[in-house]
Structure formats: structure tokens, C-alpha cells
Design a protein around this motif. Structure first.
Motif, PDB file in Angstrom:
ATOM      1  N   ILE A   1       0.828  -1.210   0.000  1.00  0.00           N
ATOM      2  CA  ILE A   1       0.000   0.000   0.000  1.00  0.00           C
ATOM      3  C   ILE A   1       0.862   1.258   0.000  1.00  0.00           C
ATOM      4  N   GLU A   2       2.094   1.127  -0.514  1.00  0.00           N
ATOM      5  CA  GLU A   2       3.001   2.254  -0.713  1.00  0.00           C
ATOM      6  C   GLU A   2       3.344   3.009   0.574  1.00  0.00           C
ATOM      7  N   ILE A   3       3.643   2.286   1.611  1.00  0.00           N
ATOM      8  CA  ILE A   3       4.179   2.893   2.821  1.00  0.00           C
ATOM      9  C   ILE A   3       5.688   2.734   2.745  1.00  0.00           C
ATOM     10  N   TYR A   4       6.416   3.820   2.963  1.00  0.00           N
ATOM     11  CA  TYR A   4       7.871   3.788   2.882  1.00  0.00           C
ATOM     12  C   TYR A   4       8.469   3.495   4.249  1.00  0.00           C
ATOM     13  N   TYR A   5       9.419   2.563   4.293  1.00  0.00           N
ATOM     14  CA  TYR A   5      10.039   2.137   5.539  1.00  0.00           C
ATOM     15  C   TYR A   5      11.466   2.673   5.701  1.00  0.00           C
ATOM     16  N   ILE A   6      11.945   3.456   4.771  1.00  0.00           N
ATOM     17  CA  ILE A   6      13.335   3.891   4.817  1.00  0.00           C
ATOM     18  C   ILE A   6      13.626   4.736   6.056  1.00  0.00           C
ATOM     19  N   LYS A   7      12.680   5.559   6.486  1.00  0.00           N
ATOM     20  CA  LYS A   7      12.912   6.365   7.688  1.00  0.00           C
ATOM     21  C   LYS A   7      13.113   5.458   8.891  1.00  0.00           C
ATOM     22  N   LEU A   8      12.303   4.419   9.004  1.00  0.00           N
ATOM     23  CA  LEU A   8      12.439   3.465  10.100  1.00  0.00           C
ATOM     24  C   LEU A   8      13.797   2.772  10.027  1.00  0.00           C
ATOM     25  N   GLU A   9      14.189   2.362   8.842  1.00  0.00           N
ATOM     26  CA  GLU A   9      15.487   1.705   8.678  1.00  0.00           C
ATOM     27  C   GLU A   9      16.626   2.624   9.118  1.00  0.00           C
TER      28      GLU A   9
ATOM     29  N   SER B   1      20.737   4.075  13.060  1.00  0.00           N
ATOM     30  CA  SER B   1      21.320   5.137  13.881  1.00  0.00           C
ATOM     31  C   SER B   1      21.135   4.863  15.372  1.00  0.00           C
ATOM     32  N   GLN B   2      20.533   3.734  15.685  1.00  0.00           N
ATOM     33  CA  GLN B   2      20.275   3.324  17.060  1.00  0.00           C
ATOM     34  C   GLN B   2      19.436   4.350  17.822  1.00  0.00           C
ATOM     35  N   LYS B   3      18.507   4.961  17.126  1.00  0.00           N
ATOM     36  CA  LYS B   3      17.571   5.905  17.738  1.00  0.00           C
ATOM     37  C   LYS B   3      16.295   5.133  18.052  1.00  0.00           C
ATOM     38  N   TRP B   4      16.362   4.367  19.132  1.00  0.00           N
ATOM     39  CA  TRP B   4      15.332   3.389  19.446  1.00  0.00           C
ATOM     40  C   TRP B   4      13.974   4.013  19.733  1.00  0.00           C
ATOM     41  N   LYS B   5      13.932   5.084  20.492  1.00  0.00           N
ATOM     42  CA  LYS B   5      12.643   5.713  20.819  1.00  0.00           C
ATOM     43  C   LYS B   5      11.990   6.281  19.568  1.00  0.00           C
ATOM     44  N   GLU B   6      12.787   6.931  18.730  1.00  0.00           N
ATOM     45  CA  GLU B   6      12.252   7.485  17.495  1.00  0.00           C
ATOM     46  C   GLU B   6      11.790   6.370  16.555  1.00  0.00           C
TER      47      GLU B   6
ATOM     48  N   THR C   1       7.539   3.223  14.008  1.00  0.00           N
ATOM     49  CA  THR C   1       6.842   1.948  13.824  1.00  0.00           C
ATOM     50  C   THR C   1       5.354   2.127  14.120  1.00  0.00           C
ATOM     51  N   TRP C   2       5.054   2.833  15.211  1.00  0.00           N
ATOM     52  CA  TRP C   2       3.655   3.089  15.559  1.00  0.00           C
ATOM     53  C   TRP C   2       2.955   3.873  14.444  1.00  0.00           C
ATOM     54  N   LYS C   3       3.622   4.885  13.926  1.00  0.00           N
ATOM     55  CA  LYS C   3       3.044   5.685  12.842  1.00  0.00           C
ATOM     56  C   LYS C   3       2.761   4.816  11.616  1.00  0.00           C
ATOM     57  N   LEU C   4       3.706   3.928  11.289  1.00  0.00           N
ATOM     58  CA  LEU C   4       3.527   3.068  10.115  1.00  0.00           C
ATOM     59  C   LEU C   4       2.382   2.083  10.312  1.00  0.00           C
ATOM     60  N   LEU C   5       2.263   1.543  11.519  1.00  0.00           N
ATOM     61  CA  LEU C   5       1.149   0.639  11.797  1.00  0.00           C
ATOM     62  C   LEU C   5      -0.186   1.368  11.678  1.00  0.00           C
ATOM     63  N   CYS C   6      -0.260   2.565  12.245  1.00  0.00           N
ATOM     64  CA  CYS C   6      -1.496   3.346  12.156  1.00  0.00           C
ATOM     65  C   CYS C   6      -1.809   3.693  10.704  1.00  0.00           C
ATOM     66  N   MET C   7      -0.774   4.035   9.944  1.00  0.00           N
ATOM     67  CA  MET C   7      -0.967   4.366   8.537  1.00  0.00           C
ATOM     68  C   MET C   7      -1.482   3.148   7.769  1.00  0.00           C
ATOM     69  N   ALA C   8      -0.895   1.980   8.062  1.00  0.00           N
ATOM     70  CA  ALA C   8      -1.304   0.759   7.366  1.00  0.00           C
ATOM     71  C   ALA C   8      -2.752   0.391   7.684  1.00  0.00           C
ATOM     72  N   LEU C   9      -3.181   0.727   8.889  1.00  0.00           N
ATOM     73  CA  LEU C   9      -4.551   0.412   9.301  1.00  0.00           C
ATOM     74  C   LEU C   9      -5.510   1.577   9.087  1.00  0.00           C
ATOM     75  N   ASN C  10      -4.973   2.699   8.576  1.00  0.00           N
ATOM     76  CA  ASN C  10      -5.777   3.898   8.339  1.00  0.00           C
ATOM     77  C   ASN C  10      -6.455   4.366   9.632  1.00  0.00           C
ATOM     78  N   LYS C  11      -5.644   4.431  10.695  1.00  0.00           N
ATOM     79  CA  LYS C  11      -6.140   4.840  12.010  1.00  0.00           C
ATOM     80  C   LYS C  11      -5.354   6.056  12.493  1.00  0.00           C
TER      81      LYS C  11
END
Length: 152
Positions: free
Chosen positions: A102-110, A115-120, A125-135
């Protein structure tokens, strides 16, 4: 913990592929992507985590953390020309497919993970899940909804 680490590093989630029963040894290094560099010191820590006999493994998570803390520092800088919020299409950046159906880009997460920015990365990840579920971001996601995500 060792098997989880080498699975994440290699991207191979089949123990049968990572362990050679004929020689009774782990062959995980054969599956490390060429884009990843694993230092000898980190390799030794992983090998100790994978020892067959528990007496040869680390005795506690604290001992593993101590060993990891002694590793030489690595550069975690993202190139200054690449800004996480204004990314160019992933096909230009990587030969690996990092988009969903569904054309969600994961490069920012990668990049956050590299960069070991775990909280970010957790928030992304939460944003991508919400986007995938349209929530919206503030709504809870149930375990049954995870199965609704259109994944390959």
C-alpha cells in the motif's frame, strides 16, 4: 538471545539455515548481508551467546551488556545530505524493497534503527502501523487488527 540477534542481523529466521547440524556449528556469518559490517569483537560475543553448553555462555544479561560496552564505538551518523523527514523515493536509496503493497515507505524506520535511535524508531513503527490500518495515532491497535495489515 543469541539466535534472535543473529536472525535480526542476517534477516534469516530459520534456525535450520543458520545452524549446520553436520558440523555442529553456527554458520550465521555466511548470511550477513554485504551492506552490514560485523566486527570480530561483536562476532565473538554472538558466538559466545550461541554456545551449545550453557557453561560456555554468558551467565547473565548484565555480563552480555558489559561485553557489549567494551566494543569500540561505531559511527551512527546519518549522512548530512539525507534528512529523515524529506526522503526521496526508496528505490533511489536502496535496491531492497522497503515499501509495502500500500506504498508505505520504511526507509525512515530503517535509518532510525541503523542510527540506534530506538525511541524514534518505536514512534515511527507506531506511525507506520497506524498508517497501514488507516487509524489516527492516538487510537489503540488491537492484536486482531494486526492481521488486517496487507503484508507480503
Amino acid at each position: 538471545m543469541g539466535v534472535t540477534c543473529i536472525s535480526l542481523i542476517t534477516g534469516v529466521f530459520s534456525v535450520e539455515k543458520l545452524y549446520d547440524g553436520a558440523s555442529s556449528s553456527w554458520c550465521w556469518r555466511n548470511f550477513v548481508p554485504v551492506t552490514n559490517t560485523i566486527s570480530d569483537e561483536l562476532g565473538q560475543i554472538l558466538d559466545k551467546l550461541l554456545q551449545f553448553q550453557p557453561i560456555h555462555r554468558y551467565s547473565s544479561a548484565q555480563e552480555v551488556l558489559q561485553a557489549l560496552s567494551l566494543l569500540p564505538p561505531i559511527s551512527t551518523q546519518i549522512p548530512p545530505t539525507l534528512h529523515l523527514d524529506t526522503l526521496i523515493p526508496v528505490t533511489v536509496l536502496s535496491s531492497a524493497s522497503q515499501t509495502s503493497k500500500i506504498e508505505i515507505y520504511y526507509i525512515k524506520l530503517e535509518l532510525l534503527l541503523k542510527s540506534q535511535k530506538w525511541k524514534e524508531a518505536d514512534l515511527e513503527t507506531w506511525k507506520l502501523l497506524c498508517m497501514a490500518l488507516n487509524k489516527p495515532l492516538e487510537v489503540k491497535i488491537t492484536s486482531s487488527e494486526i492481521n488486517l495489515i496487507n503484508c507480503e
